[in-house]
Design an enzyme around this catalytic site. Structure first.
Site, PDB file in Angstrom:
ATOM      1  N   SER A  10       0.841  -1.209   0.000  1.00 33.70           N
ATOM      2  CA  SER A  10       0.000   0.000   0.000  1.00 33.70           C
ATOM      3  C   SER A  10       0.872   1.253   0.000  1.00 33.70           C
ATOM      4  O   SER A  10       2.077   1.192   0.292  1.00 33.70           O
ATOM      5  CB  SER A  10      -0.885  -0.021   1.267  1.00 33.70           C
ATOM      6  OG  SER A  10      -1.588   1.191   1.417  1.00 33.70           O
ATOM      7  N   ASP A  31       4.426  -8.017   3.627  1.00 38.72           N
ATOM      8  CA  ASP A  31       3.337  -7.198   4.178  1.00 38.72           C
ATOM      9  C   ASP A  31       2.424  -8.111   4.989  1.00 38.72           C
ATOM     10  O   ASP A  31       2.493  -9.340   4.860  1.00 38.72           O
ATOM     11  CB  ASP A  31       2.557  -6.502   3.034  1.00 38.72           C
ATOM     12  CG  ASP A  31       1.904  -5.204   3.514  1.00 38.72           C
ATOM     13  OD1 ASP A  31       1.285  -5.221   4.600  1.00 38.72           O
ATOM     14  OD2 ASP A  31       2.024  -4.183   2.812  1.00 38.72           O
ATOM     15  N   LEU A  32       1.562  -7.494   5.787  1.00 40.59           N
ATOM     16  CA  LEU A  32       0.645  -8.294   6.608  1.00 40.59           C
ATOM     17  C   LEU A  32      -0.183  -9.199   5.703  1.00 40.59           C
ATOM     18  O   LEU A  32      -0.388 -10.362   5.983  1.00 40.59           O
ATOM     19  CB  LEU A  32      -0.284  -7.375   7.398  1.00 40.59           C
ATOM     20  CG  LEU A  32       0.289  -6.756   8.668  1.00 40.59           C
ATOM     21  CD1 LEU A  32      -0.731  -5.838   9.300  1.00 40.59           C
ATOM     22  CD2 LEU A  32       0.746  -7.822   9.655  1.00 40.59           C
ATOM     23  N   ASP A  40       4.449 -10.360   9.534  1.00 40.55           N
ATOM     24  CA  ASP A  40       4.158  -9.316  10.526  1.00 40.55           C
ATOM     25  C   ASP A  40       5.517  -8.858  11.057  1.00 40.55           C
ATOM     26  O   ASP A  40       6.177  -9.601  11.787  1.00 40.55           O
ATOM     27  CB  ASP A  40       3.290  -9.902  11.642  1.00 40.55           C
ATOM     28  CG  ASP A  40       3.059  -8.886  12.762  1.00 40.55           C
ATOM     29  OD1 ASP A  40       3.656  -7.784  12.717  1.00 40.55           O
ATOM     30  OD2 ASP A  40       2.286  -9.204  13.682  1.00 40.55           O
ATOM     31  N   TYR A 133       3.683   7.568  18.205  1.00 38.87           N
ATOM     32  CA  TYR A 133       4.129   7.609  16.805  1.00 38.87           C
ATOM     33  C   TYR A 133       5.410   8.438  16.697  1.00 38.87           C
ATOM     34  O   TYR A 133       6.400   8.019  16.094  1.00 38.87           O
ATOM     35  CB  TYR A 133       3.018   8.195  15.925  1.00 38.87           C
ATOM     36  CG  TYR A 133       3.339   8.182  14.448  1.00 38.87           C
ATOM     37  CD1 TYR A 133       3.182   7.021  13.699  1.00 38.87           C
ATOM     38  CD2 TYR A 133       3.777   9.337  13.801  1.00 38.87           C
ATOM     39  CE1 TYR A 133       3.476   6.993  12.331  1.00 38.87           C
ATOM     40  CE2 TYR A 133       4.069   9.327  12.446  1.00 38.87           C
ATOM     41  CZ  TYR A 133       3.919   8.153  11.713  1.00 38.87           C
ATOM     42  OH  TYR A 133       4.218   8.145  10.367  1.00 38.87           O
ATOM     43  N   SER A 136       8.314   6.602  18.162  1.00 36.43           N
ATOM     44  CA  SER A 136       8.750   5.465  17.333  1.00 36.43           C
ATOM     45  C   SER A 136       9.577   5.954  16.148  1.00 36.43           C
ATOM     46  O   SER A 136      10.570   5.338  15.772  1.00 36.43           O
ATOM     47  CB  SER A 136       7.544   4.648  16.848  1.00 36.43           C
ATOM     48  OG  SER A 136       6.795   5.353  15.860  1.00 36.43           O
TER      49      SER A 136
HETATM   50  P1  NAD Z   1      -0.093   2.804   4.310  1.00 36.34           P
HETATM   51  O1  NAD Z   1      -1.045   2.520   5.419  1.00 36.34           O
HETATM   52  O2  NAD Z   1      -0.648   3.108   2.959  1.00 36.34           O
HETATM   53  O3  NAD Z   1       0.926   1.587   4.149  1.00 36.34           O
HETATM   54  C1  NAD Z   1       1.483   0.932   5.267  1.00 36.34           C
HETATM   55  C2  NAD Z   1       1.746  -0.530   4.886  1.00 36.34           C
HETATM   56  O4  NAD Z   1       2.411  -1.152   5.996  1.00 36.34           O
HETATM   57  C3  NAD Z   1       0.452  -1.311   4.648  1.00 36.34           C
HETATM   58  O5  NAD Z   1       0.554  -2.076   3.462  1.00 36.34           O
HETATM   59  C4  NAD Z   1       0.348  -2.201   5.868  1.00 36.34           C
HETATM   60  O6  NAD Z   1      -0.323  -3.448   5.629  1.00 36.34           O
HETATM   61  C5  NAD Z   1       1.797  -2.412   6.207  1.00 36.34           C
HETATM   62  N1  NAD Z   1       1.956  -2.823   7.614  1.00 36.34           N
HETATM   63  C6  NAD Z   1       1.439  -2.240   8.732  1.00 36.34           C
HETATM   64  N2  NAD Z   1       1.767  -2.939   9.822  1.00 36.34           N
HETATM   65  C7  NAD Z   1       2.547  -3.987   9.396  1.00 36.34           C
HETATM   66  C8  NAD Z   1       3.157  -5.077  10.055  1.00 36.34           C
HETATM   67  N3  NAD Z   1       3.075  -5.232  11.397  1.00 36.34           N
HETATM   68  N4  NAD Z   1       3.864  -5.950   9.315  1.00 36.34           N
HETATM   69  C9  NAD Z   1       3.934  -5.838   7.957  1.00 36.34           C
HETATM   70  N5  NAD Z   1       3.347  -4.828   7.287  1.00 36.34           N
HETATM   71  C10 NAD Z   1       2.646  -3.916   7.984  1.00 36.34           C
HETATM   72  O7  NAD Z   1       0.794   3.985   4.835  1.00 36.34           O
HETATM   73  P2  NAD Z   1       1.923   4.894   4.130  1.00 36.34           P
HETATM   74  O8  NAD Z   1       1.481   6.294   4.271  1.00 36.34           O
HETATM   75  O9  NAD Z   1       2.303   4.362   2.815  1.00 36.34           O
HETATM   76  O10 NAD Z   1       3.086   4.664   5.196  1.00 36.34           O
HETATM   77  C11 NAD Z   1       4.316   4.079   4.883  1.00 36.34           C
HETATM   78  C12 NAD Z   1       5.350   4.564   5.893  1.00 36.34           C
HETATM   79  O11 NAD Z   1       5.483   5.979   5.759  1.00 36.34           O
HETATM   80  C13 NAD Z   1       4.947   4.311   7.350  1.00 36.34           C
HETATM   81  O12 NAD Z   1       6.084   3.877   8.069  1.00 36.34           O
HETATM   82  C14 NAD Z   1       4.499   5.678   7.820  1.00 36.34           C
HETATM   83  O13 NAD Z   1       4.651   5.843   9.227  1.00 36.34           O
HETATM   84  C15 NAD Z   1       5.415   6.585   7.029  1.00 36.34           C
HETATM   85  N6  NAD Z   1       4.940   7.978   6.899  1.00 36.34           N
HETATM   86  C16 NAD Z   1       3.752   8.264   6.273  1.00 36.34           C
HETATM   87  C17 NAD Z   1       3.336   9.583   6.171  1.00 36.34           C
HETATM   88  C18 NAD Z   1       2.017   9.968   5.517  1.00 36.34           C
HETATM   89  O14 NAD Z   1       1.617  11.146   5.640  1.00 36.34           O
HETATM   90  N7  NAD Z   1       1.354   9.067   4.842  1.00 36.34           N
HETATM   91  C19 NAD Z   1       4.141  10.624   6.698  1.00 36.34           C
HETATM   92  C20 NAD Z   1       5.336  10.295   7.317  1.00 36.34           C
HETATM   93  C21 NAD Z   1       5.724   8.963   7.404  1.00 36.34           C
END
Ligand code: NAD
Length: 425
Positions: A10, A31-32, A40, A133, A136
């Site tokens: 995603s 991915d999950l 996980d 958050y 982390s």
């Molecule tokens: P998203 O929710 O679209 O994607 C996150 C993905 O991580 C998902 O596919 C989910 O299934 C997977 N995931 C979650 N927990 C998991 C686990 N325990 N094991 C395996 N897979 C797992 O989110 P995104 O916005 O694409 O986020 C990606 C990264 O970017 C994250 O680390 C997020 O903290 C970081 N981030 C996002 C933003 C934002 O504004 N979207 C800003 C700063 C940082």
């Protein structure tokens, strides 16, 4: 190239996967669900199984993008420990577990490689209601720095990319709030919020930088927090590579001043190293640490007398101490030209001192010469900013907090803005 992308099912992870595959890489998504391998990342056994399957089916990876993560809100006073733990387990421990598993495979294969972990601007700027958050993500910034030093000898580079607000499924319902997107968009320099592919572009650029390690690179951060990076003209920082790189990347208009107290502390630490080494043969130096480190005017009469006695004894520590006093004097010079002259003289004295810790400190100072001398022009030091911050914190405490950021900004200008309001007296 064999790449593992966690969270590649995603958002940002998926965009990274698409770009890497377009470039011809063999990409394995963990991915999950919805990835090539169900994993996980917060579960050590699941990560161990995923790396075994990856190596068996594709060979050892030489790239990792550790992108999987979860967003979370919760006030520190109210959040349940289990919620806190879930965020830390996934975002921080999970990132470490995946980094560790892939780095181990790279070390075993002797291939070297490159790792990018996805942190966030929230690891640097405090966001209310997002404590777990933020913590982390701050943890990831330190994790990559430590991993870079440990794994560098194996040819493995480790960096982080910290995105600002990016439009992915993670934002969820918050995007639907009336005016939310428009409000944030207005504050960006480029007039739009980031998309997953914008961040993916940065991640892949960092992944392939051949001589960068232990850094966090931010993607569109300040603008999203209502600032304009190009208007910052002066910054004061410690002499750390990560800070310098951060300023170079993000604050392209800013001149760097290296914090005066940090520079003096470096020289002070050198005095202490000389003292510790020498005290093995000179017992009179034992328990004298603070005499050498404290500012002379803060010593009691008895301490001053002890210091004078030790100073007259032809000790290496006494020579190092005189170098420290001379270094402090540089900051008393009346103009940049004088500062430059005295700094250069001090350097040639220190480098010929035959005191190794002092020579090391002098080399570090000289590598940062421009920023040390910038103090004579900018006159900024972190102590000043911390002083202003403590005034603002005291005002906040008195008011039991302000209802809005606008009020807080107004009171900050009133306290520390040197405003001339021409009020009738
Ligand atoms: P998203 O929710 O679209 O994607 C996150 C993905 O991580 C998902 O596919 C989910 O299934 C997977 N995931 C979650 N927990 C998991 C686990 N325990 N094991 C395996 N897979 C797992 O989110 P995104 O916005 O694409 O986020 C990606 C990264 O970017 C994250 O680390 C997020 O903290 C970081 N981030 C996002 C933003 C934002 O504004 N979207 C800003 C700063 C940082």
């Amino acid at each position: 190239m064999i790449a593992v992308v966690t969270g590649g099912g995603s958002g940002i992870g998926r965009a990274v996967t698409d770009r890497l595959r377009d470039g011809g890489a063999d990409v394995v998504v963990w991915d999950l669900d919805g990835g090539d391998i169900d994993c996980d990342i917060s579960d050590p056994a699941s990560v161990a199984a995923a790396i075994d399957k990856t190596v068996a089916d594709h060979g050892p990876p030489d790239r990792l993008v550790a992108c999987a993560g979860i967003g979370a809100s919760g006030l520190l006073l109210e959040q349940a420990p289990s919620d806190w733990q879930r965020v830390i387990d996934t975002n921080l421990t999970g990132t470490w577990l995946t980094m560790r598993a892939t780095a181990r495979a790279m070390v075993d294969a002797g291939s070297g490689g490159s790792i990018v972990a996805v942190s966030s601007i929230s690891g640097t700027l405090a966001d209310r209601d997002m404590g777990a958050y933020c913590v982390s993500k701050a943890g990831i910034d330190m994790l990559v720095r430590v991993a870079a030093t440990e794994w560098g000898p194996h040819g493995i580079r480790v960096n982080a990319v910290g995105p600002g607000v990016t439009r992915t499924p993670m934002l969820g319902r918050v995007e639907q709030l009336p005016g939310w997107v428009e409000g944030l968009t207005e504050r960006t320099a480029l007039g739009r919020l980031g998309q997953a592919d914008d961040v993916a572009e940065t991640i892949i650029a960092v992944l392939e930088m051949s001589w960068v390690t232990g850094q966090t690179v931010f993607a569109d951060d300040l603008e999203a927090h209502n600032g304009d990076a190009s208007r910052i003209k002066e910054v004061c920082i410690d002499m750390s590579g990560a800070f310098i790189k951060g300023v170079d990347y993000n604050l392209t208009e800013a001149e760097i001043t290296f914090d005066k107290f940090h520079a003096v502390k470096l020289v002070n630490d050198a005095v202490d190293k000389v003292r510790r080494a020498e005290s093995k043969d000179r017992p009179e130096l034992k328990r004298s640490r603070y005499l050498w480190l404290k500012n002379e005017r803060h010593l009691s009469a008895e301490q001053s007398a002890n210091l004078a006695a030790l100073s007259s004894m032809h000790l290496k520590t006494a020579r190092a101490y005189r170098l420290r006093l001379a270094f402090q004097d540089i900051y008393e010079q009346p103009s940049p030209g004088w500062g430059e002259l005295i700094l250069d003289r001090w350097y040639s004295w220190a480098i010929r001192s035959r005191l190794d810790p002092m020579k090391d400190a002098a080399r570090t100072i000289m590598r940062h010469r421009d920023g040390i001398l910038r103090w004579f022009t900018s006159k900024i030091a972190n102590g000043l900013i911390e002083g202003i911050n403590s005034l603002v914190q005291a005002a906040k405490a008195k008011a039991r907090g302000y209802r809005s950021t606008r009020n807080l900004k107004a009171i900050t200008y009133l306290i520390a803005g040197k405003l001339d309001l021409r009020l009738p007296t």
